[in-house]
Write a protein that holds these residues in place. Structure first.
Motif, PDB file in Angstrom:
ATOM      1  N   ALA A 167       0.812  -1.222   0.000  1.00 22.58           N
ATOM      2  CA  ALA A 167       0.000   0.000   0.000  1.00 22.58           C
ATOM      3  C   ALA A 167       0.843   1.269   0.000  1.00 22.58           C
ATOM      4  N   ASP A 168       2.154   1.134   0.208  1.00 22.82           N
ATOM      5  CA  ASP A 168       3.029   2.311   0.204  1.00 22.82           C
ATOM      6  C   ASP A 168       3.064   3.005  -1.150  1.00 22.82           C
ATOM      7  N   THR A 169       2.575   2.353  -2.191  1.00 21.90           N
ATOM      8  CA  THR A 169       2.552   2.993  -3.504  1.00 21.90           C
ATOM      9  C   THR A 169       1.772   4.308  -3.471  1.00 21.90           C
ATOM     10  N   SER A 170       0.876   4.464  -2.492  1.00 21.72           N
ATOM     11  CA  SER A 170       0.114   5.711  -2.366  1.00 21.72           C
ATOM     12  C   SER A 170       1.026   6.895  -2.067  1.00 21.72           C
ATOM     13  N   LEU A 171       2.206   6.643  -1.530  1.00 19.33           N
ATOM     14  CA  LEU A 171       3.154   7.729  -1.288  1.00 19.33           C
ATOM     15  C   LEU A 171       3.584   8.385  -2.598  1.00 19.33           C
ATOM     16  N   ILE A 172       3.682   7.584  -3.645  1.00 21.17           N
ATOM     17  CA  ILE A 172       4.065   8.109  -4.962  1.00 21.17           C
ATOM     18  C   ILE A 172       2.839   8.478  -5.787  1.00 21.17           C
ATOM     19  N   GLU A 173       1.862   7.599  -5.812  1.00 18.44           N
ATOM     20  CA  GLU A 173       0.713   7.777  -6.705  1.00 18.44           C
ATOM     21  C   GLU A 173      -0.384   8.648  -6.099  1.00 18.44           C
ATOM     22  N   GLY A 174      -0.453   8.738  -4.770  1.00 20.73           N
ATOM     23  CA  GLY A 174      -1.535   9.448  -4.108  1.00 20.73           C
ATOM     24  C   GLY A 174      -1.298  10.945  -3.998  1.00 20.73           C
ATOM     25  N   GLY A 175      -2.212  11.605  -3.281  1.00 18.71           N
ATOM     26  CA  GLY A 175      -2.127  13.047  -3.095  1.00 18.71           C
ATOM     27  C   GLY A 175      -1.114  13.437  -2.035  1.00 18.71           C
ATOM     28  N   SER A 176      -0.940  14.739  -1.856  1.00 26.99           N
ATOM     29  CA  SER A 176       0.070  15.240  -0.928  1.00 26.99           C
ATOM     30  C   SER A 176      -0.199  14.829   0.509  1.00 26.99           C
ATOM     31  N   GLU A 177      -1.465  14.548   0.857  1.00 24.97           N
ATOM     32  CA  GLU A 177      -1.776  14.165   2.236  1.00 24.97           C
ATOM     33  C   GLU A 177      -1.072  12.874   2.626  1.00 24.97           C
TER      34      GLU A 177
END
Length: 364
Positions: A120-130
């Motif tokens: 789920a750490d992919t959200s650090l790259i693919e997700g928003g600034s939050e």
């Protein structure tokens, strides 16, 4: 920090488990959906009072049951510590250290430092600034208690200002109260984040280069409105626009970390392997930072670590993981070959479990 024993009842797909752990490497082997990640999430929960997946507490209760219970027995700087958490549906969460309940859950953050690497750490790259702000705040909050308290104050003042904006209140004096509180807290948050990243980025660079062998040029940088000047002045100047939009557009709640590869955004041009390498380097740098700045050695959780990596990067990560630079490690995989190779590389004590439908069996 070492987790010696863990007791789980009705947590996700784990009906009941009583586990003893090695103080060094603990491996968990099983197919997807068997409960490996849920075990790591239980350990994460005892450190952060919440699930790594950010779901509502009641959603962690095993289907068909009314409660879950977690209890961990630790050794921390030579002292024995017991952490426990219990949740019943539609009731308040109970979180205790040595049988004494916390008045505020925020008081517990940082007591049992932990770093988790997960898909789920992919959200650090693919997700928003939050997502990236949350990463920064999790690292800092585990060793800087005043920072967490300041961040909470800032968010409360921000919430009040946003309420005024949504209600289309026009009285400047009402805004000034909350804007002054926001500005004072934001200065502390900004300076702490900036100092943290100044010392963190070189460590991140070192781990990325170790894994990629210096073949790629990556960068990590910090962006904040406060680098443009005093926040109070910016809040006053943006008030009319914020009234139209209905929310606050300036402040440290908009901060971001820019992640680049060869000068371009990582999420735009990075391959799956490069993105995975970037994330692993971030988390290992987080571990290194907490080890040198905290009060005790963190626990390291590695979930499905080797997926999407080529053989060369897998080999270099294995060298890192099996070295003596880390404390207690929990690692999951569907491939026993990887786990066996890690175990063979180290002379340290280890334990290997098979995981099937939420049940754990020690393997030879």
């Amino acid at each position: 920090m070492v987790l010696k024993q863990l007791s789980i009842i009705n947590f996700k797909n784990i009906a009941q488990a009583d586990l003893d752990f090695s103080g060094n490497i603990n491996c968990f082997l099983g197919n997807n959906g068997m409960g490996k990640s849920n075990l790591l999430d239980a350990i994460y929960y005892l450190s952060f009072c919440k699930s790594f997946t950010h779901v509502v507490d009641s959603q962690n209760i095993r289907h068909g049951e009314d409660f879950f219970m977690l209890q961990g027995f630790y050794e921390r700087n030579g002292a024995h510590e017991a952490l426990s958490c219990g949740i019943r549906r539609r009731q308040k969460k109970s979180f205790k250290r040595n049988k004494k309940e916390y008045e505020r859950l925020s008081d517990h953050i940082g007591f049992a430092p932990l770093v988790m690497v997960a898909p789920a750490d992919t959200s650090l790259i693919e997700g928003g600034s939050e997502e990236r702000r949350r990463f920064i705040d999790i690292v800092i909050s585990q060793w800087d208690k005043p920072y967490l308290e300041t961040l909470i104050r800032y968010n409360k003042a921000l919430e009040q200002r946003n309420t005024l904006l949504r209600q289309e209140v026009s009285d400047p004096m009402l805004y000034e109260i909350w804007e002054e509180q926001m500005a004072r807290a934001a200065t502390i948050v900004y300076n702490t984040r900036r100092r943290f990243l100044e010392s963190f980025i070189p460590v991140f660079d070192r781990f990325y280069n170790l894994i990629a062998e210096g073949s790629e040029h990556v960068e990590l940088s910090y962006r904040s409105h406060l680098s443009e000047g005093d926040l109070l002045q910016q809040l006053v100047a943006s008030r009319s626009r914020d009234l139209i939009l209905g929310y606050t557009t300036k402040g440290v709640h908009r901060d971001d970390m820019e992640m680049t590869l060869g000068g371009y955004p990582m999420k735009r041009i990075g391959s799956q392997g490069q993105c995975k390498t970037y994330l692993i380097a971030l988390k290992l740098a987080q571990y290194d930072f907490l080890s040198h700045n905290g009060n005790t050695t963190p626990i390291l959780l590695l979930d499905d670590l080797f997926d999407k990596l080529d053989a060369e990067r897998v080999e270099r990560i294995m060298q890192l993981v099996s070295s003596d630079i880390f404390g207690q490690i929990f690692i999951t995989d569907t491939n026993r070959e990887y786990l066996d190779r890690i175990v063979k590389r180290t002379t340290a004590d280890h334990r290997l479990y098979s995981v099937t439908n939420g049940e754990f069996t020690i393997m030879p």
